[in-house]
Design an enzyme around this catalytic site. Structure first.
Site, PDB file in Angstrom:
ATOM      1  CE  LYS A 186      -4.117  -2.003  -0.069  1.00 32.82           C
ATOM      2  NZ  LYS A 186      -3.584  -3.316  -0.288  1.00 32.82           N
TER       3      LYS A 186
HETATM    4  C1  LIG Z   1      -9.620  -2.216  -1.712  1.00 33.12           C
HETATM    5  C2  LIG Z   1      -9.011  -3.226  -0.768  1.00 33.12           C
HETATM    6  N1  LIG Z   1      -9.875  -3.319   0.439  1.00 33.12           N
HETATM    7  C3  LIG Z   1      -9.385  -4.144   1.567  1.00 33.12           C
HETATM    8  C4  LIG Z   1      -7.966  -4.566   1.416  1.00 33.12           C
HETATM    9  C5  LIG Z   1      -7.623  -5.568   2.445  1.00 33.12           C
HETATM   10  O1  LIG Z   1      -6.586  -4.977   3.204  1.00 33.12           O
HETATM   11  P1  LIG Z   1      -5.309  -5.934   4.006  1.00 33.12           P
HETATM   12  O2  LIG Z   1      -4.521  -6.615   2.917  1.00 33.12           O
HETATM   13  O3  LIG Z   1      -4.610  -5.009   5.098  1.00 33.12           O
HETATM   14  O4  LIG Z   1      -6.218  -6.923   4.678  1.00 33.12           O
HETATM   15  C6  LIG Z   1      -7.196  -4.320   0.376  1.00 33.12           C
HETATM   16  C7  LIG Z   1      -5.864  -5.068   0.253  1.00 33.12           C
HETATM   17  O5  LIG Z   1      -5.427  -5.206  -0.838  1.00 33.12           O
HETATM   18  C8  LIG Z   1      -7.884  -3.735  -0.709  1.00 33.12           C
HETATM   19  O6  LIG Z   1      -7.000  -3.423  -1.765  1.00 33.12           O
END
Ligand SMILES: Cc1ncc(COP(=O)(O)O)c(C=O)c1O
Length: 397
Positions: A186
C-alpha cells in the site's frame, strides 16, 4: 503502492525504540515501555493528517472493514451493498459478521454506480460500501445523498486511495466510517496493518473495544477491565505501528512523486487516439497510485496487454481476468465454498450471483488497463516507459 520503496533509517529507528524496551504489545506494561506508545502515537498523527476526530489502528485492512461494520451494529441478515470490482476483503468482512453482501455494478469511475446502489436497496439494507479502487473515488455526493435518504451507513473502503481527496477532504474521512490498509503493497505500509477513521464517538469507542476482545480500556489494570460486549483480537503490534509512524511522515512526498510520474505518462498516452481515461468524479483528486485507462473494445484491450508484456513494460493490470479483483474470478464466492454452514440469507443472495446480469460492469472492466505508478523511477525512466507504452498500444490499434 510504494511505501516499501522508501524504507530507511527512519523506520529502523522507530522499530528499535520498540525493541529496546521489549514491549511489543500496544496495551499495558506502562512502567517498562520507556514511554513508547507507538500505536497511540500513530493513531493521533493519522487522525490529524486525515482531518478526522478518531482513528483506530488494527491488524489489517480486512479487519478494519469488519470492525467498522461491527462498531456500527451490522450483524446477521443485514445487507451491505458493495461493488463487483474490489478486493475480496469487501465480502469477507461482511460475511465474517453473518451479514449479507449484495454485489452491484460499477461505472466508468471503476467504483459503485449510484443508480445500481439505489436499485439494490431493500428493507434489509443497512450499509453502502464504496471502494475507492486504484487511487480514485466513487461519486461520494451521490452516494451520501442516497444514504441520507434511506438512513444507511456510508462506509468508505479507502485502502487503495490513501492521499486522494474529494471536495478538499481526505478520502476515508467523508463517510460515517472509513477504512485503510497498511499491508506491504500500500501507499504507506506497516508490513501488515489497517485503520478505521470516524467522527462518530460511539463508533470509535465500539471499534476500540471490539478489536481487543471487548475490553473497555478503562484504567491501567488490564486484568480488571470490564467487557461491555464481545469482541475479537484484531490488535496491531507496536512493531508494526512503529514502521507506520515513519511511513506516515513520508506520505506527502510519496504522493507528490506519484503525481509527477502519473502526469508524465498520462500526457503521452492522451495523444493516442482510442485511449480514454477513467472518470474522476467532479471535485475529486486521485492519489495517483495507478493510471487507469480504457481502450475501445475488449479484443483490443487484450491485444494491448499482450503487446505491453511483449515490450517488457511491467505492472499493467487487466483486472477483468485477474482472480483477485473482479467477480469473474470469485468462483469460491459464487459457488459458496465456505468451510462452515452459512445462513439461508447469505446462501440465497450468493446463489443469485451466477445469474445476475453484470454486463454493464463487464463492458467497463473488459476494456480497462490499470498501470501501476512507482516512485523509484528516474524522470528518464518514466519518460521511456511512457513512450514504450504508447508504441505498444498504438501497434494494436
Ligand atoms: C480495496 C481493498 N480493501 C481492503 C483490502 C484489505 O487490506 P489488507 O490486505 O490489509 O487486509 C485491500 C488489500 O489489498 C484492498 O485493496
Amino acid at each position: 503502492m510504494p511505501g516499501f520503496e522508501v524504507f530507511g533509517d527512519e523506520e529502523r529507528k522507530q522499530v528499535n525504540d520498540v525493541l529496546e524496551s521489549g514491549i511489543l504489545m500496544r496495551y499495558g506494561f506502562d512502567g517498562m515501555r520507556n514511554n513508547h506508545w507507538k500505536a497511540k502515537e500513530f493513531e493521533i498523527a493519522f487522525a490529524k493528517r486525515m482531518q478526522s476526530n478518531h482513528c483506530q489502528l488494527v491488524s489489517s485492512g480486512t479487519s478494519a472493514l469488519t470492525i467498522a461494520l461491527a462498531s456500527a451494529g451490522i450483524g446477521a441478515g443485514d445487507e451491505v451493498i458493495m461493488p463487483v470490482f474490489t478486493f475480496v476483503a469487501s465480502f469477507e468482512s461482511i460475511l465474517m459478521l453473518g451479514a449479507v453482501p449484495v454485489l452491484v455494478n460499477i461505472d466508468n469511475t471503476l467504483t459503485l454506480d449510484p443508480k445500481a446502489v439505489e436499485d439494490a436497496i431493500t428493507p434489509k439494507t443497512k450499509c453502502v460500501m464504496p471502494v475507492h479502487m486504484c487511487g480514485s473515488m466513487a461519486d461520494l455526493n451521490a452516494l451520501k445523498s442516497i444514504c441520507e435518504t434511506h438512513e444507511l451507513l456510508l462506509l468508505e473502503d479507502a485502502c487503495q486511495a490513501l492521499g486522494g481527496t474529494y471536495n478538499g477532504k481526505p478520502l476515508g474521512s467523508i463517510g460515517d466510517l472509513g477504512c485503510f490498509s497498511f499491508d506491504f503493497v500500500k501507499t504507506i505500509t506497516c508490513g501488515e496493518g489497517g485503520a478505521i477513521l470516524t467522527n462518530n464517538t460511539k463508533y470509535s469507542v465500539k471499534a476500540d473495544q471490539y478489536q481487543d476482545h471487548g475490553h473497555d480500556h478503562v484504567g491501567n489494570d488490564r486484568g480488571a477491565e470490564t467487557h461491555p460486549h464481545m469482541g475479537y483480537n484484531f490488535r496491531i503490534s507496536e512493531l508494526h505501528a512503529a514502521v507506520g509512524i515513519a511511513q506516515l511522515e513520508k506520505l506527502d512526498s510519496i504522493l507528490a512523486i506519484q503525481k509527477k510520474n502519473y502526469t508524465i505518462i498520462r500526457e503521452v498516452l492522451q495523444t493516442v487516439e482510442g485511449i480514454t481515461f477513467r472518470r474522476v468524479p467532479e471535485g475529486g483528486e486521485e492519489n495517483y497510485s495507478f493510471l487507469s485507462f480504457f481502450l475501445p473494445t475488449e479484443e483490443l484491450t487484450k491485444k494491448a496487454i499482450h503487446a505491453l508484456s511483449e515490450a517488457s513494460v511491467d505492472a499493467n493490470f487487466y483486472w477483468y481476468t485477474n482472480s483477485w479483483h473482479y467477480i469473474n474470478g470469485w468462483e469460491h464466492l459464487r459457488n459458496l465454498k465456505s468451510l462452515g454452514r452459512v445462513t439461508d440469507d447469505v446462501r440465497g443472495q450468493l446463489e443469485k450471483l451466477n445469474t445476475t446480469d453484470f454486463s454493464k460492469s463487464d463492458a467497463v472492466m473488459n476494456r480497462t488497463i490499470s498501470s501501476l505508478i512507482k516512485i523509484g523511477w528516474t524522470e528518464t525512466e518514466v519518460k521511456e516507459r511512457a513512450e514504450k507504452m504508447k508504441r505498444a498500444i498504438e501497434s494494436v490499434l
